[in-house]
Scaffold this motif. Structure first.
Motif, PDB file in Angstrom:
ATOM      1  N   HIS A 192      -3.590   1.047  -9.944  1.00 20.15           N
ATOM      2  CA  HIS A 192      -5.004   0.830  -9.647  1.00 20.15           C
ATOM      3  C   HIS A 192      -5.813   1.102 -10.904  1.00 20.15           C
ATOM      4  CE1 HIS A 192      -9.012   1.754  -7.824  1.00 20.15           C
ATOM      5  NE2 HIS A 192      -8.681   0.682  -7.119  1.00 20.15           N
ATOM      6  N   PRO A 193      -6.617   0.136 -11.353  1.00 17.59           N
ATOM      7  CA  PRO A 193      -7.352   0.327 -12.616  1.00 17.59           C
ATOM      8  C   PRO A 193      -8.387   1.455 -12.525  1.00 17.59           C
ATOM      9  CG  PRO A 193      -7.779  -1.865 -11.667  1.00 17.59           C
ATOM     10  CD  PRO A 193      -6.855  -1.155 -10.748  1.00 17.59           C
ATOM     11  N   ALA A 194      -8.468   2.229 -13.565  1.00 19.23           N
ATOM     12  CA  ALA A 194      -9.427   3.335 -13.613  1.00 19.23           C
ATOM     13  C   ALA A 194     -10.866   2.821 -13.614  1.00 19.23           C
ATOM     14  CB  ALA A 194      -9.174   4.185 -14.849  1.00 19.23           C
ATOM     15  N   ASP A 198       7.763  15.526   3.301  1.00 18.11           N
ATOM     16  CA  ASP A 198       7.273  14.142   3.203  1.00 18.11           C
ATOM     17  C   ASP A 198       7.494  13.601   1.793  1.00 18.11           C
ATOM     18  OD1 ASP A 198       6.425  14.536   5.769  1.00 18.11           O
ATOM     19  OD2 ASP A 198       4.313  14.154   5.379  1.00 18.11           O
ATOM     20  N   GLU A 199       7.881  12.343   1.733  1.00 19.04           N
ATOM     21  CA  GLU A 199       8.047  11.659   0.456  1.00 19.04           C
ATOM     22  C   GLU A 199       6.861  10.728   0.249  1.00 19.04           C
ATOM     23  OE1 GLU A 199      11.672   9.413   0.304  1.00 19.04           O
ATOM     24  OE2 GLU A 199      12.720  10.892   1.516  1.00 19.04           O
ATOM     25  N   GLU A 200       6.442  10.604  -0.977  1.00 24.38           N
ATOM     26  CA  GLU A 200       5.379   9.661  -1.336  1.00 24.38           C
ATOM     27  C   GLU A 200       6.037   8.358  -1.778  1.00 24.38           C
ATOM     28  OE1 GLU A 200       1.535   8.345  -1.779  1.00 24.38           O
ATOM     29  OE2 GLU A 200       2.123  10.315  -1.072  1.00 24.38           O
ATOM     30  N   VAL A 201       5.721   7.271  -1.094  1.00 20.18           N
ATOM     31  CA  VAL A 201       6.256   5.954  -1.453  1.00 20.18           C
ATOM     32  C   VAL A 201       5.118   5.186  -2.104  1.00 20.18           C
ATOM     33  CG1 VAL A 201       7.325   3.841  -0.623  1.00 20.18           C
ATOM     34  CG2 VAL A 201       7.842   6.017   0.498  1.00 20.18           C
ATOM     35  N   ARG A 202       5.237   4.951  -3.392  1.00 21.06           N
ATOM     36  CA  ARG A 202       4.179   4.290  -4.171  1.00 21.06           C
ATOM     37  C   ARG A 202       4.369   2.776  -4.151  1.00 21.06           C
ATOM     38  NH1 ARG A 202       0.209   7.735  -6.305  1.00 21.06           N
ATOM     39  NH2 ARG A 202       1.136   9.779  -6.458  1.00 21.06           N
ATOM     40  N   CYS A 203       3.271   2.063  -4.095  1.00 21.51           N
ATOM     41  CA  CYS A 203       3.314   0.610  -4.195  1.00 21.51           C
ATOM     42  C   CYS A 203       2.900   0.208  -5.617  1.00 21.51           C
ATOM     43  CB  CYS A 203       2.392  -0.037  -3.168  1.00 21.51           C
ATOM     44  SG  CYS A 203       0.626   0.201  -3.475  1.00 21.51           S
ATOM     45  N   ASP A 204       3.000  -1.055  -5.919  1.00 19.06           N
ATOM     46  CA  ASP A 204       2.627  -1.539  -7.251  1.00 19.06           C
ATOM     47  C   ASP A 204       1.300  -2.292  -7.246  1.00 19.06           C
ATOM     48  OD1 ASP A 204       4.936  -0.511  -8.399  1.00 19.06           O
ATOM     49  OD2 ASP A 204       6.093  -2.310  -7.915  1.00 19.06           O
ATOM     50  N   SER A 205       0.596  -2.219  -6.134  1.00 14.69           N
ATOM     51  CA  SER A 205      -0.628  -2.992  -5.982  1.00 14.69           C
ATOM     52  C   SER A 205      -1.760  -2.446  -6.844  1.00 14.69           C
ATOM     53  CB  SER A 205      -1.066  -2.983  -4.517  1.00 14.69           C
ATOM     54  OG  SER A 205      -2.310  -3.622  -4.366  1.00 14.69           O
ATOM     55  N   THR A 206      -2.547  -3.345  -7.366  1.00 19.75           N
ATOM     56  CA  THR A 206      -3.750  -2.929  -8.096  1.00 19.75           C
ATOM     57  C   THR A 206      -4.919  -2.728  -7.133  1.00 19.75           C
ATOM     58  OG1 THR A 206      -4.355  -5.230  -8.483  1.00 19.75           O
ATOM     59  CG2 THR A 206      -3.070  -4.120 -10.212  1.00 19.75           C
ATOM     60  N   MET A 209       0.827  -1.177   0.000  1.00 20.14           N
ATOM     61  CA  MET A 209       0.000   0.000   0.000  1.00 20.14           C
ATOM     62  C   MET A 209       0.873   1.244   0.000  1.00 20.14           C
ATOM     63  SD  MET A 209      -1.527   0.270   3.847  1.00 20.14           S
ATOM     64  CE  MET A 209      -1.255  -1.437   4.150  1.00 20.14           C
ATOM     65  N   CYS A 210       0.402   2.278  -0.632  1.00 21.49           N
ATOM     66  CA  CYS A 210       1.155   3.530  -0.711  1.00 21.49           C
ATOM     67  C   CYS A 210       1.171   4.204   0.655  1.00 21.49           C
ATOM     68  CB  CYS A 210       0.506   4.461  -1.733  1.00 21.49           C
ATOM     69  SG  CYS A 210       0.537   3.824  -3.419  1.00 21.49           S
ATOM     70  N   ARG A 211       2.248   4.898   0.922  1.00 23.84           N
ATOM     71  CA  ARG A 211       2.371   5.586   2.206  1.00 23.84           C
ATOM     72  C   ARG A 211       3.275   6.797   2.070  1.00 23.84           C
ATOM     73  NH1 ARG A 211       3.748   2.415   6.564  1.00 23.84           N
ATOM     74  NH2 ARG A 211       2.642   0.706   5.639  1.00 23.84           N
ATOM     75  N   ARG A 212       3.356   7.564   3.109  1.00 23.24           N
ATOM     76  CA  ARG A 212       4.261   8.703   3.164  1.00 23.24           C
ATOM     77  C   ARG A 212       5.454   8.342   4.047  1.00 23.24           C
ATOM     78  NH1 ARG A 212      -0.035  11.224   1.551  1.00 23.24           N
ATOM     79  NH2 ARG A 212      -0.410  13.359   1.153  1.00 23.24           N
ATOM     80  N   ARG A 213       6.588   8.978   3.790  1.00 23.62           N
ATOM     81  CA  ARG A 213       7.785   8.765   4.602  1.00 23.62           C
ATOM     82  C   ARG A 213       8.285  10.122   5.083  1.00 23.62           C
ATOM     83  NH1 ARG A 213      11.892   5.929   1.341  1.00 23.62           N
ATOM     84  NH2 ARG A 213      10.666   4.115   1.867  1.00 23.62           N
ATOM     85  N   GLN A 214       8.577  10.218   6.370  1.00 25.41           N
ATOM     86  CA  GLN A 214       9.124  11.438   6.950  1.00 25.41           C
ATOM     87  C   GLN A 214      10.560  11.153   7.395  1.00 25.41           C
ATOM     88  OE1 GLN A 214       6.359  12.051  10.166  1.00 25.41           O
ATOM     89  NE2 GLN A 214       4.941  13.198   8.888  1.00 25.41           N
ATOM     90  N   VAL A 215      11.503  11.968   6.912  1.00 23.25           N
ATOM     91  CA  VAL A 215      12.911  11.782   7.252  1.00 23.25           C
ATOM     92  C   VAL A 215      13.413  13.021   7.973  1.00 23.25           C
ATOM     93  CG1 VAL A 215      15.236  11.348   6.356  1.00 23.25           C
ATOM     94  CG2 VAL A 215      13.257  10.296   5.246  1.00 23.25           C
ATOM     95  N   ARG A 216      14.003  12.795   9.140  1.00 26.55           N
ATOM     96  CA  ARG A 216      14.593  13.872   9.941  1.00 26.55           C
ATOM     97  C   ARG A 216      16.087  13.591  10.049  1.00 26.55           C
ATOM     98  NH1 ARG A 216      12.723  17.769  13.319  1.00 26.55           N
ATOM     99  NH2 ARG A 216      13.946  18.271  15.147  1.00 26.55           N
TER     100      ARG A 216
END
Length: 78
Positions: free
Chosen positions: A38-40, A22-30, A1-8
């Motif tokens: 994710h299918p439209a 914040d960084e966006e970490v994308r997953c490959d899940s449909t 699942m997609c999530r955000r990452r916070q780096v300090r």
């Protein structure tokens, strides 16, 4: 699942800390509605039952560096 990452980052020479945006970490899940895969055509009640509809809490990382922070380095600290 997609999530955000916070780096300090903690800079040990001046003991300052800088938090990166914040960084966006994308997953490959449909089955994740935030994923580029994710299918439209997936929508409605079936999508709500089958697919992730929310992001979990952000991952939080703290790293340490043996240097001055960017602000102290720009001020001439060496």
């Amino acid at each position: 699942m997609c999530r955000r990452r916070q780096v300090r980052t903690i800079f040990k020479r001046c003991n300052h800390a800088v938090t990166a945006p914040d960084e966006e970490v994308r997953c490959d899940s449909t089955q994740c509605i935030f994923s580029p895969n994710h299918p439209a055509t997936c929508s409605g009640e079936a999508c709500k039952k089958r697919c992730w509809q929310y992001r979990p809490a952000p991952q939080q990382y703290t790293e340490e560096k043996e240097t001055y922070c960017p602000y102290c380095a720009a001020a001439g600290c060496r």
